[in-house]
Each structure stands twice: as structure tokens, then as C-alpha cells.
Write an enzyme that holds these catalytic residues in place. Sequence first.
Site, PDB file in Angstrom:
ATOM      1  N   GLY A   1       0.818  -1.202   0.000  1.00  0.00           N
ATOM      2  CA  GLY A   1       0.000   0.000   0.000  1.00  0.00           C
ATOM      3  C   GLY A   1       0.853   1.254   0.000  1.00  0.00           C
ATOM      4  N   ASP A   2       0.205   2.410  -0.104  1.00  0.00           N
ATOM      5  CA  ASP A   2       0.880   3.722  -0.099  1.00  0.00           C
ATOM      6  C   ASP A   2       1.855   3.868  -1.267  1.00  0.00           C
ATOM      7  OD1 ASP A   2      -0.313   4.291   2.504  1.00  0.00           O
ATOM      8  OD2 ASP A   2       1.174   2.917   3.319  1.00  0.00           O
TER       9      ASP A   2
ATOM     10  N   HIS B   1      -5.996   8.612  -0.130  1.00  0.00           N
ATOM     11  CA  HIS B   1      -5.130   9.202  -1.138  1.00  0.00           C
ATOM     12  C   HIS B   1      -5.260  10.715  -1.063  1.00  0.00           C
ATOM     13  CE1 HIS B   1      -8.959   8.157  -3.258  1.00  0.00           C
ATOM     14  NE2 HIS B   1      -8.896   9.434  -3.575  1.00  0.00           N
TER      15      HIS B   1
ATOM     16  N   THR C   1      -4.990  -6.631   5.473  1.00  0.00           N
ATOM     17  CA  THR C   1      -6.287  -5.986   5.607  1.00  0.00           C
ATOM     18  C   THR C   1      -7.372  -7.057   5.538  1.00  0.00           C
ATOM     19  OG1 THR C   1      -7.613  -4.105   4.854  1.00  0.00           O
ATOM     20  CG2 THR C   1      -6.627  -5.502   3.139  1.00  0.00           C
TER      21      THR C   1
ATOM     22  N   ARG D   1       4.341   7.119  10.935  1.00  0.00           N
ATOM     23  CA  ARG D   1       5.501   7.105  10.052  1.00  0.00           C
ATOM     24  C   ARG D   1       5.636   5.719   9.437  1.00  0.00           C
ATOM     25  NH1 ARG D   1       9.929  10.479   9.366  1.00  0.00           N
ATOM     26  NH2 ARG D   1      11.745   9.504   8.405  1.00  0.00           N
TER      27      ARG D   1
END
EC number: 6.3.4.4
Length: 447
Positions: free
Chosen positions: A12-13, A41, A238, A303
Site C-alpha cells: 500500500g501507499d 489518497h 487488511t 511514520r
Amino acid sequence: MANVVVVGAQWGDEGKGKITDLLSKSADVVVRYQGGVNAGHTIVVKDQTLKLHLIPSGILYPDTQCIIGAGTVVDPKVLLEELEQLEQLGVSTENLLIAETAHVTMPYHRQLDIAAEERRGSRRIGTTGRGIGPTYADKSERTGIRMLDLLDRDQLAAKLEWAIAQKNLILEKLYGLAPLEPQPIIEEYSAYGERLRSHIVDGSLVLDDAIRRRRNILFEGAQGTLLDLDHGTYPYVTSSNPVAGGACVGAGIGPTMIDRVIGVAKAYTTRVGEGPFPTELLDEVGELLGDRGAEFGTTTGRRRRCGWFDAVIGRYAVRINGLDCLAITKLDVLDELPEIKVCVAYDIDGERCEHFPSNALKFARCRPIYETLPGWQQSTRHCRSLDDLPKAALNYLKFLAEIMSVPIAIVSLGAERSQTIIVEDPIHGPKRALLKDDGTQVHPILS
């Protein structure tokens, strides 16, 4: 454009929001097919930065229809907040539709999520605490509330009174928490239903009509391949299926309707929360990646853990999703480094392994085997074509394409739309390399 799925190829990210935004201008319909407010997002509207968790990126295009699919779980309060933010900025939200069969995240889901995570102690998974797992659990147990239930107050009241009675037993007996009163929740969520009534539709029917009219449809996944419930680093995953196959189930279409799958990966690797991470850097290089990449979660603010690019999980993502091409993001974050490492295989108890192990305990014992490439130590943020890139940066991209046997179609060098190199047409360009008749690999090229 055809029907295209965009998936995260890591944890992810990866920058899917920007890539989806780039592709949305050619799309007639953009569909979010899984996840909930645990993903997010960032988009920029009139010089203002918005963090959206549910609404697809295509909302910025007035002629693009956006659908929150049946595979998502919807927090109506958050959704209405996002709608209001967009409307205040002059963005029309009339083109947003919500599948009536999407499940609803309730207050007790959030309480149960947080309480369960605290109870796990050192065995915590690293959830966002937004109630996503408990919402999907109720869906599987067939006790969940769906968007269509919000439109019938009597039906909603009957379902919620029973559900809250069951949840109160858990909240009180297991976690020692105060019970919930059903009436305020019934009133609150019934009001949400009225406010969202004009947006709630049969999502599959809308999509079928769009497909029959040969509209261009973009399917937008949340999270990433390695967070997939079935194919990720279980249990540190998830509660839904971000992989490309999840698009069909989550949107309500047949698999033959998908024409192309695009994976998105950072030029390095990040992860939020708990779980094994073989290439994680706990040194100044990891700090540099985090600082230059602004690696803080959109949803949690935590973070992100940072590490070198992991081509083993990259190859796995190519295989599991059937990726046709890749978009590599945040190449510019590597600009200052004198050398760059890529994990090409793992050492597991003294044996070389080139494939992702499904066993989390085995994965935790993986030690990265690196190839080291020279850095370029100059800015790439101004580059708009491959010819503009430093030779070492171009060689790095070629190395990634070859080791994962998939072409790179897009390179992102910053948050702005203009900070992008379109290497190949991501929709109609070359696809994943195949094998020759003798079994040897046909390596894709970058250009």
C-alpha cells in the site's frame, strides 16, 4: 481506454492516487472496489490538499462517474465530510454513486477494532482502528448493515437493535466497556441514509450499462497486494482483497470484462504497522527515504517503515495480479543516494529463495540478497522524458523491469501531474513478458 484495474504492488501507499488521477481523465467511470476509510489518497484542488478515504480520485473530473462498489465498507459520517469538503471547493459530487449492497461501518465496529487491538498487546496486527475488520467480519457472518438498510428506517431499527444487543455482550463481558444505546445510532444512521439517498444505486446494474455502452472504466484498488487477505503477509493484512481479482467481486462484473491490469510500486519499499519487512532500513538511509518521501500514512499519520526495493515481492505481485505493466513512483526520493540496492532473492536458513513465502514465520526469517547499483546523485524532478534521466537512473529502471519481467509504462518524479514520464501507453502499450517455447524468459524492455 477499455476496462483497466489499478492495483498496489507492495504494502500500500505506492502512489496509486496520482496514477489513478492521471488515468481518470480518459475514463468515463472510476470504481473503488474494496477497503474503507483505512486507506487514503491525497489530491490537490485549487491549491488545497485534500485527503480522501472513500471517494475515488475521478471525482475531480465533472464528466466522470464515480462508484463506491459493493466490496467497500462505507463510513457514512466520513463520506459526508468528504462530500462537504469537495462541495465547498466547488467540486460537483452529483456524479458519485454508492452501491446499495456495500456494507456500513458502525460505531460498535470502531470500538471493537480498538479494543481487540489493545487486547492483543505484543501480538497486535497494526490496524488503523477505523472498524474495517469488524465490519467485514459482520459481512461474513451475515449480520452486517448495508447501505440499502439506511433507506428504510424500520428495517434499520430492527437490524440495529439485534446487532447492538449482540455487540454489547462483547463490549461489556470481554472488554469491560460501557454498552451502546441503540436509539441514538438508529436516528443518526437513518439521517445519513436520507442525506445519501440520491447517491445509492444498484452499482452492478450501472456498471453493466456502462460496459454495454463501451464506456472506459477504471477500477481503483486500495492498500496493496501484500496486504490482501488471501495473498498477503497474513495475519498482517487488511480484511479485503486489493488484488486485481478483487475488482470483479467488489465491483460486480465478470472477469472477462477486464482488459488490462496496471501495478503501482515505489522505487523503494514502505510498510505501515506490524509484520515482516525483509528490506527494512533502520539506519540513516531509511531515515532519508522517510524524510524525502514524506512517508506518513494518509489515514493514521503513522511514520512508514522504509527499505530498499524488494523485487521478490514485486515478482509475486506481477504473478498474483497478472500485471501487464508497472508505474514506478517516487524515483526522485533516491536522487541523493550514492548507491542503491535491490533485493533480488532471500536467504532463508542458508538457502536461496526467489519466491515469496506464504508462511509469515518463514517470511520473518528471510534475509535480503542484494544487487547494488550506482546512484545518480542529481535531481530528476525536472525530467519529462527518458532522455532527460541520468544514465544511472535509467539503468535502475531497466534493471527493475528486467528482474520482474514486466514493462514500466509510467515513472513518477513528484506529486504534481506534470512530474511524470509516460514511457509507454499504459493502456495499449506492451504487456508482461512471456516465455519462449524453450522456457527461457523474454525480458521486456523499457522503451
